[in-house]
Design a protein around this motif. Structure first.
Motif, PDB file in Angstrom:
ATOM      1  N   UNK A 160       1.060  -0.877   0.022  1.00  0.00           N
ATOM      2  CA  UNK A 160       0.008   0.548  -0.071  1.00  0.00           C
ATOM      3  C   UNK A 160       0.951   1.244   0.288  1.00  0.00           C
ATOM      4  N   UNK A 161       1.110   2.185  -1.047  1.00  0.00           N
ATOM      5  CA  UNK A 161       1.479   3.392  -0.974  1.00  0.00           C
ATOM      6  C   UNK A 161       0.560   4.291  -0.424  1.00  0.00           C
ATOM      7  N   UNK A 162       0.726   5.864  -0.147  1.00  0.00           N
ATOM      8  CA  UNK A 162      -0.287   7.040   0.425  1.00  0.00           C
ATOM      9  C   UNK A 162       0.641   7.722  -1.219  1.00  0.00           C
ATOM     10  N   UNK A 163       0.075   8.319  -2.075  1.00  0.00           N
ATOM     11  CA  UNK A 163       0.167   9.512  -2.683  1.00  0.00           C
ATOM     12  C   UNK A 163       0.060  11.136  -1.889  1.00  0.00           C
ATOM     13  N   UNK A 164       0.995  11.455  -2.184  1.00  0.00           N
ATOM     14  CA  UNK A 164       0.994  12.834  -1.602  1.00  0.00           C
ATOM     15  C   UNK A 164       0.031  13.236  -2.218  1.00  0.00           C
ATOM     16  N   UNK A 165      -0.269  14.987  -1.483  1.00  0.00           N
ATOM     17  CA  UNK A 165      -1.850  15.567  -2.519  1.00  0.00           C
ATOM     18  C   UNK A 165      -0.753  16.425  -3.699  1.00  0.00           C
TER      19      UNK A 165
END
Length: 166
Positions: free
Chosen positions: A93-98
């Motif tokens: 799981x990766x969280x992308x920056x705004x």
């Protein structure tokens, strides 16, 4: 996707503010050797054949589950493994920056999870496909592009199918 706080309770609002991506990789049954990369046949002969084909990354889908709860779900409807054997998938799981910070901030892997081992059959030993699950049908009804297998088109042990075609 469920985000839990330190006390184990779900934090509902925090994950709605971010964009997430799930990526997958193929591993051996023990989960120690990645099998996604091309296989090496010998010292000078590299086989440029991926073990796993199909979409190996998924953006989140915002849909309801079977209990009507709205959430983030990740779908991989077209993954195929080319060679028979026992494997595991690792999902990361990766969280992308705004968007406004996309170019200036790195993307980090938040966590990994492995599936239980599963068997990939040779073409001649393949027992056929099962009917799509209720969860799969629920997602498809909400616009997720997932192929649906109906009971009338499933393969029989005699090589035919329920709809009278071979």
């Amino acid at each position: 996707l469920r985000v839990l706080g330190p006390d184990g309770t779900e934090i509902e609002r925090t994950h709605w503010e971010h964009k997430y991506v799930m990526i997958t990789a193929l591993f051996d049954e023990a989960g120690t050797v990645e099998c996604t990369a091309p296989r090496v046949a010998g010292p000078s002969d590299v086989l440029y054949e991926d073990q796993m084909i199909g979409g190996q990354a998924s953006s989140e889908y915002h849909v309801h589950d079977l209990e009507g709860r709205y959430g983030y779900f990740f779908c991989f409807p077209d993954i195929r493994v080319r060679h028979p054997g026992r494997y595991r998938l690792r999902f990361s799981l990766l969280r992308l920056p705004p968007v406004e910070l996309e170019m200036s901030q790195p993307t980090f892997i938040l966590d990994h999870v492995f599936t239980e081992p599963f068997r990939v059959y040779s073409f001649k030993d393949f027992p056929g496909v099962d009917e799509s699950t209720l969860l799969t049908k629920t997602f498809a009804n909400q616009g997720v592009a997932i192929p649906i297998r109906n009971k009338g088109r499933l393969k029989h042990e005699d090589g035919g199918s329920d709809d009278g075609h071979n």
